[in-house]
Design an enzyme around this catalytic site. Structure first.
Site, PDB file in Angstrom:
ATOM      1  N   MET A 108     -12.409-134.065 109.891  1.00  0.00           N
ATOM      2  CA  MET A 108     -12.633-133.906 108.443  1.00  0.00           C
ATOM      3  C   MET A 108     -11.513-133.136 107.749  1.00  0.00           C
ATOM      4  O   MET A 108     -11.056-133.526 106.682  1.00  0.00           O
ATOM      5  CB  MET A 108     -13.982-133.212 108.198  1.00  0.00           C
ATOM      6  CG  MET A 108     -14.364-133.195 106.732  1.00  0.00           C
ATOM      7  SD  MET A 108     -15.899-132.312 106.399  1.00  0.00           S
ATOM      8  CE  MET A 108     -17.098-133.356 107.204  1.00  0.00           C
ATOM      9  N   LYS A 124      -6.701-145.252  85.148  1.00  0.00           N
ATOM     10  CA  LYS A 124      -8.082-144.996  85.573  1.00  0.00           C
ATOM     11  C   LYS A 124      -8.106-144.336  86.951  1.00  0.00           C
ATOM     12  O   LYS A 124      -7.078-144.377  87.665  1.00  0.00           O
ATOM     13  CB  LYS A 124      -8.851-146.320  85.606  1.00  0.00           C
ATOM     14  CG  LYS A 124      -8.254-147.334  86.572  1.00  0.00           C
ATOM     15  CD  LYS A 124      -8.736-148.737  86.297  1.00  0.00           C
ATOM     16  CE  LYS A 124      -8.171-149.678  87.364  1.00  0.00           C
ATOM     17  NZ  LYS A 124      -8.445-151.085  87.045  1.00  0.00           N
ATOM     18  N   ARG A 150     -16.756-160.645  86.329  1.00  0.00           N
ATOM     19  CA  ARG A 150     -17.073-159.227  86.451  1.00  0.00           C
ATOM     20  C   ARG A 150     -17.539-158.820  85.063  1.00  0.00           C
ATOM     21  O   ARG A 150     -18.522-159.366  84.587  1.00  0.00           O
ATOM     22  CB  ARG A 150     -15.811-158.476  86.897  1.00  0.00           C
ATOM     23  CG  ARG A 150     -16.004-157.669  88.110  1.00  0.00           C
ATOM     24  CD  ARG A 150     -14.695-157.145  88.670  1.00  0.00           C
ATOM     25  NE  ARG A 150     -13.704-156.781  87.667  1.00  0.00           N
ATOM     26  CZ  ARG A 150     -12.592-156.123  87.917  1.00  0.00           C
ATOM     27  NH1 ARG A 150     -12.328-155.745  89.161  1.00  0.00           N
ATOM     28  NH2 ARG A 150     -11.726-155.828  86.986  1.00  0.00           N
ATOM     29  N   TYR A 204     -12.196-134.757 118.793  1.00  0.00           N
ATOM     30  CA  TYR A 204     -13.549-135.263 119.018  1.00  0.00           C
ATOM     31  C   TYR A 204     -13.549-136.464 119.966  1.00  0.00           C
ATOM     32  O   TYR A 204     -12.727-137.363 119.844  1.00  0.00           O
ATOM     33  CB  TYR A 204     -14.173-135.699 117.685  1.00  0.00           C
ATOM     34  CG  TYR A 204     -14.626-134.538 116.839  1.00  0.00           C
ATOM     35  CD1 TYR A 204     -15.566-133.617 117.319  1.00  0.00           C
ATOM     36  CD2 TYR A 204     -14.121-134.359 115.562  1.00  0.00           C
ATOM     37  CE1 TYR A 204     -15.985-132.554 116.524  1.00  0.00           C
ATOM     38  CE2 TYR A 204     -14.543-133.304 114.756  1.00  0.00           C
ATOM     39  CZ  TYR A 204     -15.474-132.403 115.255  1.00  0.00           C
ATOM     40  OH  TYR A 204     -15.884-131.355 114.475  1.00  0.00           O
TER      41      TYR A 204
HETATM   42  C1  LIG Z   1      -7.263-151.750  87.128  1.00  0.00           C
HETATM   43  C2  LIG Z   1      -6.932-152.767  86.120  1.00  0.00           C
HETATM   44  C3  LIG Z   1      -5.618-153.177  85.916  1.00  0.00           C
HETATM   45  C4  LIG Z   1      -4.478-152.751  86.805  1.00  0.00           C
HETATM   46  O1  LIG Z   1      -4.433-153.588  87.930  1.00  0.00           O
HETATM   47  P1  LIG Z   1      -3.363-153.439  89.112  1.00  0.00           P
HETATM   48  O2  LIG Z   1      -3.702-154.541  90.039  1.00  0.00           O
HETATM   49  O3  LIG Z   1      -3.602-152.092  89.704  1.00  0.00           O
HETATM   50  O4  LIG Z   1      -2.018-153.556  88.508  1.00  0.00           O
HETATM   51  C5  LIG Z   1      -5.374-154.038  84.865  1.00  0.00           C
HETATM   52  N1  LIG Z   1      -6.375-154.502  84.091  1.00  0.00           N
HETATM   53  C6  LIG Z   1      -7.655-154.141  84.277  1.00  0.00           C
HETATM   54  C7  LIG Z   1      -8.702-154.701  83.394  1.00  0.00           C
HETATM   55  C8  LIG Z   1      -7.987-153.289  85.305  1.00  0.00           C
HETATM   56  O5  LIG Z   1      -9.268-152.959  85.510  1.00  0.00           O
END
Ligand SMILES: *Cc1c(COP(=O)(O)O)cnc(C)c1O
Length: 347
Positions: free
Chosen positions: A298, A40, A134, A250
């Site tokens: 930036m 992701k 969650r 800056y």
């Molecule tokens: C992002 C995620 C993971 C991976 O977690 P890490 O801590 O990055 O290894 C695994 N399971 C779910 C449901 C996630 O959202």
């Protein structure tokens, strides 16, 4: 028609061998279970087009994204049956999209279960909430008749405190285990990167590492197992000499204590090199250290070249970006340090 673009002045050095080795280490540490990969957020900022082929080549067969919008880029590299979408089908359009592409939705609620059945159903994953509060079905939702209609491939839950020695881990594991006893499913999955180190009771059939694949070390048990994968590299845009007493950047937060040779690199907070690195970031050229002076801006960061007088405009510097160390230096999490890395890097 525009001419071919000139080379970038900013690139992400990605050690593909380290990425493959990290997956293999996590797969081995997963014991009887296979390791999948959380890809992701564009593979945590690395670029899914870089990471997915390496992971697939290493042997990974299960890939997780969060959004439906992340599916097309991943499907360029892995087959649809290898993909699950963690946020699940919020709308009928999401469910129809999943059906048409052949990727699995992760069902997170009774509403999502209903959506999936209405779209025609088929293989899906199910996420149950065992305490993180969650997304995911509550245990009390499991007897609902719509759940019995699902064809569950992977039964998931997700740990809230896997990177800590916390009683919450065992509590979540036992709720996940209880759900495994009452729901039909092909495979079960609980552990993220840190969860893998909690032992066989947490492995099920499939683990879901993310951070550690990309060089993050979320807990001491992974320290010797994981190698750094990513390092930002930036070209010197300009080199100049300044006199003692002149200021840099800056708000003039750095004042030269002596005559200095300084350089300006093509990297700034818009690229994810946040102002947290002001006055403390370190870079490297042929084994020699170069330090950040003044505020990160930036698109530019200023460095002290006094000890590297041979460096010229156009030369490259590599940023020190070992995630555990970068996290202690800045107070940013290892997850943030990866996912911040911006779009201007050549990958
Ligand atoms: C992002 C995620 C993971 C991976 O977690 P890490 O801590 O990055 O290894 C695994 N399971 C779910 C449901 C996630 O959202």
């Amino acid at each position: 028609m525009l001419p071919e673009l000139p080379p970038a002045t900013l690139r992400l050095a990605i050690d593909r061998d380290a990425l493959a080795a990290n997956w293999r280490a996590l797969d081995r540490l997963s014991g009887q279970a296979s390791a999948g990969a959380a890809v992701k957020a564009d593979a945590y900022g690395l670029g899914v087009a870089v990471a997915a082929p390496v992971l697939r080549e290493a042997g990974c067969r299960d890939f997780f994204v969060a959004h439906w919008q992340e599916v097309p880029a991943l499907l360029e590299h892995v087959p649809p049956a290898a993909v699950a979408v963690l946020h699940g089908p919020l709308t009928a359009a999401d469910a129809a999209f999943a059906k048409t592409c052949g990727v699995r939705p992760v069902i997170n609620s009774l509403l999502q279960a209903q959506r999936w059945i209405e779209a025609g159903g088929g293989p899906c994953d199910l996420m149950i909430d065992t305490g993180i509060n969650r997304i995911g079905l509550s245990l009390g939702d499991l007897p609902d008749p719509v759940i019995a209609q699902l064809e569950i491939d992977v039964l998931h839950s997700h740990l809230a405190s896997a990177d800590e020695d916390s009683a919450q881990n065992a509590a979540q594991q036992s709720r996940w285990n209880a759900a495994r006893g009452v729901l039909q499913h092909k495979r079960a999955s609980l552990a993220n990167s840190a969860g893998i180190t909690l032992g066989p009771d947490y492995h099920g059939n499939l683990t879901r590492p993310g951070l550690a694949l990309y060089g993050g070390v979320p807990c001491a048990a992974l320290a010797g197992e994981i190698s750094q994968v990513v390092a930002p590299e930036a070209a010197l845009l300009q080199v100049r000499n300044i006199a003692a007493g002149e200021s840099v950047g800056y708000n003039a937060t750095f004042v030269a204590p002596r005559a200095m040779r300084i350089g300006v690199i093509s990297l700034g907070y818009a690229d994810g090199y946040l102002r947290a690195w002001s006055g403390k970031g370190m870079l490297r050229s042929m084994g020699r250290s170069v330090s950040v002076i003044g505020r990160v801006s930036m698109d530019m960061t200023v460095v002290d070249l006094t000890a590297t007088p041979d460096l010229r405009e156009g030369d490259w510097l590599r940023v020190d970006y070992s995630l555990p160390e970068a996290s202690s230096a800045t107070g940013l999490s290892q997850y943030e340090l990866l996912t911040l890395l911006g779009r201007r890097f050549a990958r």
